[in-house]
Enzyme design. Sequence first.
Site, mmCIF file in Angstrom:
data_model
loop_
_atom_site.group_PDB
_atom_site.id
_atom_site.type_symbol
_atom_site.label_atom_id
_atom_site.label_comp_id
_atom_site.label_asym_id
_atom_site.label_seq_id
_atom_site.Cartn_x
_atom_site.Cartn_y
_atom_site.Cartn_z
ATOM 1 C CB SER A 20 -55.716 23.757 -23.564
ATOM 2 O OG SER A 20 -56.673 24.763 -23.301
ATOM 3 C CE LYS A 71 -59.870 26.972 -32.548
ATOM 4 N NZ LYS A 71 -60.095 28.154 -31.760
ATOM 5 C CB ALA A 135 -56.806 29.396 -35.305
ATOM 6 C CG MET A 219 -52.802 33.511 -33.455
ATOM 7 S SD MET A 219 -53.954 33.266 -34.796
ATOM 8 C CE MET A 219 -55.112 32.137 -34.134
ATOM 9 N N GLY A 243 -49.510 34.142 -28.071
ATOM 10 C CA GLY A 243 -50.970 34.270 -28.155
ATOM 11 C C GLY A 243 -51.702 34.305 -26.828
#
Length: 274
Positions: A20, A71, A135, A219, A243
Amino acid sequence: MLNFNKNICYAVFGNPINHSKSPKIHNFFFKKYNFNEKYIRICASKQFFLKEILNFFENGGKGANITLPFKEKVFSICTVLTKRAQISGSINTLKKNNIGIIGDNTDGIGLLTDLKYKNLISKNDNILILGAGGAARGIIYPLLKFGCNIYITNRTIQKAKILSKEFLKFGYIKYLKLNQLHKNKFQIIINATSAGISDHSSLVIPSNIFNQKTICYDMFYGNTDTNFMKLCKNLGSKKVYNGIGMLVNQAAHSFFLWTDIFPKINDVFNFLKK
Ligand code: NDP
């Protein structure tokens, strides 16, 4: 339980999380806008992630990003949801306020902003989305609302079927099995799988859906071309993107939710390149 330093008020929770770039982006924004606060990455336990996120907020956390594979799984700790989070069924941003925890999703607006900025998207485009996880959920509604037709496929095809049913009320969306892809024409192909992280994709995509004009957008991102980008280039596509643009734009919207400041993003791209 994790212990937090006093000025660590923001974090991204995911597993895995080492890839990340969100800490780089947000710490850049915090410094630029004179906040004395830090943003860190936390590799959350696949079993106890909800407790870990709550612990973070109980110990001074003000905001968080949520990434794979969580998520779709943090709704139960939210007191309020934005419309974007409700519609998508996926949360990438949390904010603590005096009422509780707000859940939002900035992935869709992040992707759409980047596609528009790069001049890649037009109304009525046929877009193929590979993947049906958190996502993918975040990006479907904004793309439908923009006027595109969505086709979705996934390793577990049942998940693509569920998404196509759920979003049908917002526009044209159809799920396709891998062996049906070759019968269709797509202007844009978006990789929303997490295969880039494991370096191995189980999706064998027919080569005839690619041509020079096909816009391919991964992405996922890295410092060099991702495997999906390499594949698309090998199959002849001339317009291939990672992405990072989406990442920076979704981060800007998260930062806005947390601070009420919409950050300027151009200089963060130069910073990330360094
Ligand atoms: P999830 O874990 O929610 O979903 C993962 C998806 O990838 C599922 O559809 C899964 O299929 C599929 N998948 C996993 N491994 C493979 C494999 N080896 N081959 C084929 N398909 C596979 O993850 P997210 O949806 O949250 O994230 C997906 C990707 O999007 C990640 O790479 C993430 O980094 C990226 N992302 C980038 C953002 C940006 O700003 N640039 C923002 C958000 C996400 P199945 O259902 O069969 O398990």
